[in-house]
Write a protein that holds these residues in place. Structure first.
Motif, PDB file in Angstrom:
ATOM      1  N   GLU A   6     -40.350  56.923 -18.442  1.00 47.48           N
ATOM      2  CA  GLU A   6     -39.456  57.984 -17.945  1.00 47.48           C
ATOM      3  C   GLU A   6     -40.106  58.769 -16.806  1.00 47.48           C
ATOM      4  N   LEU A   7     -41.358  59.171 -16.992  1.00 49.94           N
ATOM      5  CA  LEU A   7     -42.064  59.923 -15.949  1.00 49.94           C
ATOM      6  C   LEU A   7     -42.231  59.096 -14.679  1.00 49.94           C
ATOM      7  N   LEU A   8     -42.605  57.834 -14.849  1.00 49.17           N
ATOM      8  CA  LEU A   8     -42.780  56.954 -13.696  1.00 49.17           C
ATOM      9  C   LEU A   8     -41.466  56.742 -12.964  1.00 49.17           C
ATOM     10  N   LYS A   9     -40.420  56.475 -13.729  1.00 47.30           N
ATOM     11  CA  LYS A   9     -39.108  56.231 -13.119  1.00 47.30           C
ATOM     12  C   LYS A   9     -38.637  57.474 -12.366  1.00 47.30           C
ATOM     13  N   ASP A  10     -38.751  58.619 -12.987  1.00 49.05           N
ATOM     14  CA  ASP A  10     -38.337  59.863 -12.323  1.00 49.05           C
ATOM     15  C   ASP A  10     -39.133  60.098 -11.046  1.00 49.05           C
ATOM     16  N   TYR A  11     -40.444  59.854 -11.096  1.00 48.49           N
ATOM     17  CA  TYR A  11     -41.287  60.056  -9.920  1.00 48.49           C
ATOM     18  C   TYR A  11     -40.876  59.111  -8.789  1.00 48.49           C
ATOM     19  N   ASP A  14     -37.459  60.105  -7.338  1.00 43.78           N
ATOM     20  CA  ASP A  14     -37.539  61.333  -6.539  1.00 43.78           C
ATOM     21  C   ASP A  14     -38.305  61.151  -5.230  1.00 43.78           C
ATOM     22  N   ASN A  15     -39.385  60.362  -5.266  1.00 40.84           N
ATOM     23  CA  ASN A  15     -40.283  60.286  -4.115  1.00 40.84           C
ATOM     24  C   ASN A  15     -40.082  59.088  -3.198  1.00 40.84           C
ATOM     25  N   PHE A  16     -39.498  58.015  -3.721  1.00 34.48           N
ATOM     26  CA  PHE A  16     -39.348  56.814  -2.904  1.00 34.48           C
ATOM     27  C   PHE A  16     -37.890  56.407  -2.698  1.00 34.48           C
ATOM     28  N   LEU A  17     -37.035  56.781  -3.620  1.00 31.42           N
ATOM     29  CA  LEU A  17     -35.618  56.404  -3.521  1.00 31.42           C
ATOM     30  C   LEU A  17     -34.732  57.604  -3.217  1.00 31.42           C
ATOM     31  N   PHE A  18     -35.330  58.761  -3.047  1.00 32.17           N
ATOM     32  CA  PHE A  18     -34.620  59.987  -2.674  1.00 32.17           C
ATOM     33  C   PHE A  18     -33.415  60.255  -3.572  1.00 32.17           C
ATOM     34  N   GLY A  19     -33.648  60.066  -4.881  1.00 33.15           N
ATOM     35  CA  GLY A  19     -32.621  60.383  -5.867  1.00 33.15           C
ATOM     36  C   GLY A  19     -31.651  59.260  -6.177  1.00 33.15           C
ATOM     37  N   ASN A  20     -31.754  58.128  -5.494  1.00 38.81           N
ATOM     38  CA  ASN A  20     -30.836  57.012  -5.725  1.00 38.81           C
ATOM     39  C   ASN A  20     -31.365  56.106  -6.832  1.00 38.81           C
ATOM     40  N   ALA A  21     -30.957  56.389  -8.064  1.00 38.19           N
ATOM     41  CA  ALA A  21     -31.465  55.664  -9.226  1.00 38.19           C
ATOM     42  C   ALA A  21     -30.820  54.299  -9.412  1.00 38.19           C
ATOM     43  N   GLU A  22     -29.761  54.007  -8.690  1.00 38.58           N
ATOM     44  CA  GLU A  22     -29.035  52.749  -8.881  1.00 38.58           C
ATOM     45  C   GLU A  22     -29.892  51.521  -8.619  1.00 38.58           C
ATOM     46  N   GLY A  34     -39.183  46.538  -1.524  1.00 36.61           N
ATOM     47  CA  GLY A  34     -39.507  47.501  -0.483  1.00 36.61           C
ATOM     48  C   GLY A  34     -39.459  48.951  -0.930  1.00 36.61           C
ATOM     49  N   ILE A  35     -39.507  49.164  -2.248  1.00 39.92           N
ATOM     50  CA  ILE A  35     -39.458  50.529  -2.773  1.00 39.92           C
ATOM     51  C   ILE A  35     -40.790  51.236  -2.523  1.00 39.92           C
ATOM     52  N   ILE A  36     -41.880  50.503  -2.709  1.00 39.54           N
ATOM     53  CA  ILE A  36     -43.216  51.058  -2.517  1.00 39.54           C
ATOM     54  C   ILE A  36     -43.981  50.163  -1.549  1.00 39.54           C
ATOM     55  N   ASP A  37     -44.688  50.793  -0.604  1.00 46.00           N
ATOM     56  CA  ASP A  37     -45.542  50.060   0.322  1.00 46.00           C
ATOM     57  C   ASP A  37     -46.992  50.481   0.078  1.00 46.00           C
TER      58      ASP A  37
END
Length: 83
Positions: A6-11, A14-22, A34-37
């Protein structure tokens, strides 16, 4: 879902997908999608070390440990079991 997940997903949302959880579930390949570089890994690493009170060694900083939320959780659990 564990607290780690949960903490990882939320982080990540919030930080890489700018709130787009889909675009994200626990097995989404973070690098391939391409979510994390390489810079994102450093940010994620700092978050993990601070929030889960573990120290990641240089030799542990491999893509297989950080490829998805699931693999990150397994890595954190293994660190907690061996410290």
């Amino acid at each position: 879902m564990s607290d780690y997940k949960e903490l990882l997903k939320d982080y990540i949302i919030d930080n890489f997908l700018f709130g787009n959880a889909e675009k994200l579930d626990i097995d989404t390949p973070l690098f391939e999608k391409g979510i994390i570089d390489s810079t994102g890994v450093l940010e994620l690493l700092a978050f993990i070390e601070e929030n889960f009170k573990i120290k990641v060694k240089d030799e542990e900083l491999v893509q297989s440990n950080f490829s998805s939320i699931s693999t990150i959780e397994k890595f954190i659990q293994s660190k907690n079991n061996h410290t």
